[in-house]
Design a protein around this motif. Sequence first.
Motif, PDB file in Angstrom:
ATOM      1  N   ALA A  15       0.877  -1.226  -0.067  1.00  0.00           N
ATOM      2  CA  ALA A  15       0.015   0.141   0.083  1.00  0.00           C
ATOM      3  C   ALA A  15       0.838   1.415   0.092  1.00  0.00           C
ATOM      4  CB  ALA A  15      -0.786   0.056   1.101  1.00  0.00           C
ATOM      5  N   LEU A  16       0.464   2.400  -0.262  1.00  0.00           N
ATOM      6  CA  LEU A  16       1.010   3.733  -0.218  1.00  0.00           C
ATOM      7  C   LEU A  16       0.236   4.592   0.464  1.00  0.00           C
ATOM      8  CD1 LEU A  16       2.022   4.498  -3.891  1.00  0.00           C
ATOM      9  CD2 LEU A  16       3.651   4.144  -2.013  1.00  0.00           C
ATOM     10  N   PRO A  17       1.009   4.898   1.797  1.00  0.00           N
ATOM     11  CA  PRO A  17       0.474   5.776   2.897  1.00  0.00           C
ATOM     12  C   PRO A  17       0.601   7.057   2.348  1.00  0.00           C
ATOM     13  CG  PRO A  17       2.075   4.144   3.724  1.00  0.00           C
ATOM     14  CD  PRO A  17       2.352   4.167   2.137  1.00  0.00           C
ATOM     15  N   PHE A  18      -0.610   7.926   2.558  1.00  0.00           N
ATOM     16  CA  PHE A  18      -0.710   9.443   2.442  1.00  0.00           C
ATOM     17  C   PHE A  18      -0.829  10.081   3.632  1.00  0.00           C
ATOM     18  CE2 PHE A  18      -2.058   7.304  -1.781  1.00  0.00           C
ATOM     19  CZ  PHE A  18      -0.994   8.144  -2.412  1.00  0.00           C
ATOM     20  N   ASP A  30       8.149   3.987   5.323  1.00  0.00           N
ATOM     21  CA  ASP A  30       9.393   3.376   5.981  1.00  0.00           C
ATOM     22  C   ASP A  30       9.109   2.372   7.032  1.00  0.00           C
ATOM     23  OD1 ASP A  30      11.741   4.012   4.779  1.00  0.00           O
ATOM     24  OD2 ASP A  30      12.100   5.927   5.978  1.00  0.00           O
ATOM     25  N   ARG A  31       7.921   2.820   7.948  1.00  0.00           N
ATOM     26  CA  ARG A  31       7.553   1.932   8.928  1.00  0.00           C
ATOM     27  C   ARG A  31       6.805   0.503   8.300  1.00  0.00           C
ATOM     28  NH1 ARG A  31       5.782   6.762  11.260  1.00  0.00           N
ATOM     29  NH2 ARG A  31       3.617   6.336  10.657  1.00  0.00           N
ATOM     30  N   LEU A  32       5.961   0.952   7.153  1.00  0.00           N
ATOM     31  CA  LEU A  32       5.312  -0.146   6.558  1.00  0.00           C
ATOM     32  C   LEU A  32       5.970  -1.157   6.234  1.00  0.00           C
ATOM     33  CD1 LEU A  32       2.668  -1.508   5.540  1.00  0.00           C
ATOM     34  CD2 LEU A  32       2.768   0.264   3.699  1.00  0.00           C
ATOM     35  N   LEU A  33       7.245  -0.797   5.380  1.00  0.00           N
ATOM     36  CA  LEU A  33       8.143  -1.751   4.686  1.00  0.00           C
ATOM     37  C   LEU A  33       8.979  -2.532   5.897  1.00  0.00           C
ATOM     38  CD1 LEU A  33       9.644   0.727   1.898  1.00  0.00           C
ATOM     39  CD2 LEU A  33       7.798  -0.896   1.823  1.00  0.00           C
ATOM     40  N   GLY A  34       9.416  -1.821   7.041  1.00  0.00           N
ATOM     41  CA  GLY A  34       9.973  -2.563   8.189  1.00  0.00           C
ATOM     42  C   GLY A  34       9.309  -3.350   8.485  1.00  0.00           C
ATOM     43  N   GLY A 206       0.242 -23.838  -8.637  1.00  0.00           N
ATOM     44  CA  GLY A 206       0.873 -22.022  -8.481  1.00  0.00           C
ATOM     45  C   GLY A 206       1.895 -22.250  -7.123  1.00  0.00           C
ATOM     46  N   LYS A 207       2.717 -21.243  -7.383  1.00  0.00           N
ATOM     47  CA  LYS A 207       4.027 -20.990  -6.599  1.00  0.00           C
ATOM     48  C   LYS A 207       3.721 -20.131  -5.225  1.00  0.00           C
ATOM     49  CE  LYS A 207       6.131 -23.794  -8.998  1.00  0.00           C
ATOM     50  NZ  LYS A 207       6.636 -25.398  -8.695  1.00  0.00           N
ATOM     51  N   GLY A 208       2.644 -19.223  -5.416  1.00  0.00           N
ATOM     52  CA  GLY A 208       2.591 -18.381  -4.322  1.00  0.00           C
ATOM     53  C   GLY A 208       1.414 -17.249  -4.504  1.00  0.00           C
ATOM     54  N   VAL A 209       1.258 -16.266  -3.621  1.00  0.00           N
ATOM     55  CA  VAL A 209       0.310 -15.604  -3.795  1.00  0.00           C
ATOM     56  C   VAL A 209       0.659 -14.061  -3.453  1.00  0.00           C
ATOM     57  CG1 VAL A 209       0.004 -15.625  -1.161  1.00  0.00           C
ATOM     58  CG2 VAL A 209      -1.971 -15.080  -2.586  1.00  0.00           C
ATOM     59  N   MET A 210      -0.128 -13.084  -4.193  1.00  0.00           N
ATOM     60  CA  MET A 210       0.080 -11.811  -4.276  1.00  0.00           C
ATOM     61  C   MET A 210      -0.963 -10.885  -3.728  1.00  0.00           C
ATOM     62  SD  MET A 210       2.543 -11.300  -7.628  1.00  0.00           S
ATOM     63  CE  MET A 210       3.007  -9.517  -7.286  1.00  0.00           C
ATOM     64  N   PRO A 211      -1.367 -10.850  -2.623  1.00  0.00           N
ATOM     65  CA  PRO A 211      -2.512 -10.097  -1.810  1.00  0.00           C
ATOM     66  C   PRO A 211      -2.101  -8.814  -1.662  1.00  0.00           C
ATOM     67  CG  PRO A 211      -1.414 -11.340  -0.188  1.00  0.00           C
ATOM     68  CD  PRO A 211      -0.548 -11.510  -1.420  1.00  0.00           C
ATOM     69  N   GLY A 212      -3.000  -8.090  -1.015  1.00  0.00           N
ATOM     70  CA  GLY A 212      -2.717  -6.962  -0.147  1.00  0.00           C
ATOM     71  C   GLY A 212      -1.772  -7.014   1.008  1.00  0.00           C
ATOM     72  N   CYS A 213      -1.253  -6.049   1.456  1.00  0.00           N
ATOM     73  CA  CYS A 213      -0.346  -6.304   2.531  1.00  0.00           C
ATOM     74  C   CYS A 213      -0.649  -5.906   3.977  1.00  0.00           C
ATOM     75  CB  CYS A 213       0.777  -5.247   2.334  1.00  0.00           C
ATOM     76  SG  CYS A 213       0.643  -3.364   2.580  1.00  0.00           S
ATOM     77  N   SER A 214      -1.841  -5.758   4.361  1.00  0.00           N
ATOM     78  CA  SER A 214      -2.451  -5.262   5.745  1.00  0.00           C
ATOM     79  C   SER A 214      -2.477  -6.372   6.696  1.00  0.00           C
ATOM     80  CB  SER A 214      -3.573  -4.541   5.644  1.00  0.00           C
ATOM     81  OG  SER A 214      -4.836  -5.215   5.325  1.00  0.00           O
ATOM     82  N   PHE A 215      -2.794  -7.632   6.228  1.00  0.00           N
ATOM     83  CA  PHE A 215      -2.723  -8.787   7.202  1.00  0.00           C
ATOM     84  C   PHE A 215      -1.864  -9.730   6.652  1.00  0.00           C
ATOM     85  CE2 PHE A 215      -6.546  -8.020   4.836  1.00  0.00           C
ATOM     86  CZ  PHE A 215      -6.956  -9.197   4.152  1.00  0.00           C
TER      87      PHE A 215
END
Length: 298
Positions: A15-18, A30-34, A206-215
């Motif tokens: 996600a991209l925080p604003f 930075d906090r999200l990526l960490g 399938g080899k994996g999943v690409m969901p959103g990032c919040s959970f």
Amino acid sequence: MYSSSQICGVNPIAALPFTAQGEPDYASVDRLLGHLADTGIQGLTLFGIASEFPKLEDSERLRLADQFISTLSGSGIFRALSVTDHSTEVAVKRARDYQKRGADALMLLPPFFLQPDNAAISHHIFSVLEAVEIPVMVQYAPGETGLSITPEKLSEVARRYPHAVFKIECNPPVDYTREFLQRAPKACVLNGYAGLYMPEMLSAGGKGVMPGCSFSEIYVQIYRLWQAGEHDQARALHARLLPWIRRWMTHCEYIIQVEKTILHKRGIIATDYCRHPGWTLTAEDHQSIDTFISTFSL
């Protein structure tokens, strides 16, 4: 350098925080990526649909790309940047630039504006693949783009380019994936679409999943159970998650806003602002999100 065979596991779209004023919140990035680097994910992709990529200025995109690459350096997860330009010439330039900036992989959204024909789409995909050496995840999202590509046509890409990876998120994706893998058995397939079909897609090859990032932690747990051979437990955990993501995936802007709100309520990003046009959550949505966070101990 990563190879296509190493692109696997849980690879969320960041996600991209604003800020509350709608400007990029680089501190929250930075906090999200960490946070995400500590969840056990195998990779992370920036500028997917869940990153609100159409709502970014070019200068913002470049600064965020550099921040993404540098912040995750040494994290042990592969860093992918999505190429979303509708011009083939611009897409080729951006792909080369992202590779030069240090991306481990790319994601490629084929052009769909004004409905280019199959020859033009193939030329676009082939041109980007030929421009770089790193893996390229070719995205197939017909529900969001209105673009349909047959399994046969996609298998031609796999045969010609061994560094191609395929993100398949038609709805449903399982039969499409089986037919595709019959035609291209060595191809690497990931599934997006919030992981609605995660166990079925893993079972189909399938080899994996690409969901959103919040959970992301939930998807990581499902994947680890599956890899350990605990398929029934993986399916049971996914079944608990399914009612939530099935509801939120009824519209892309809906789940984008939900994911941002979850990240905000978890204290990972400063606001849940999405650039307009977007989606307005109801009081019932907020209550449901609170219940979700409590249910899964996030």
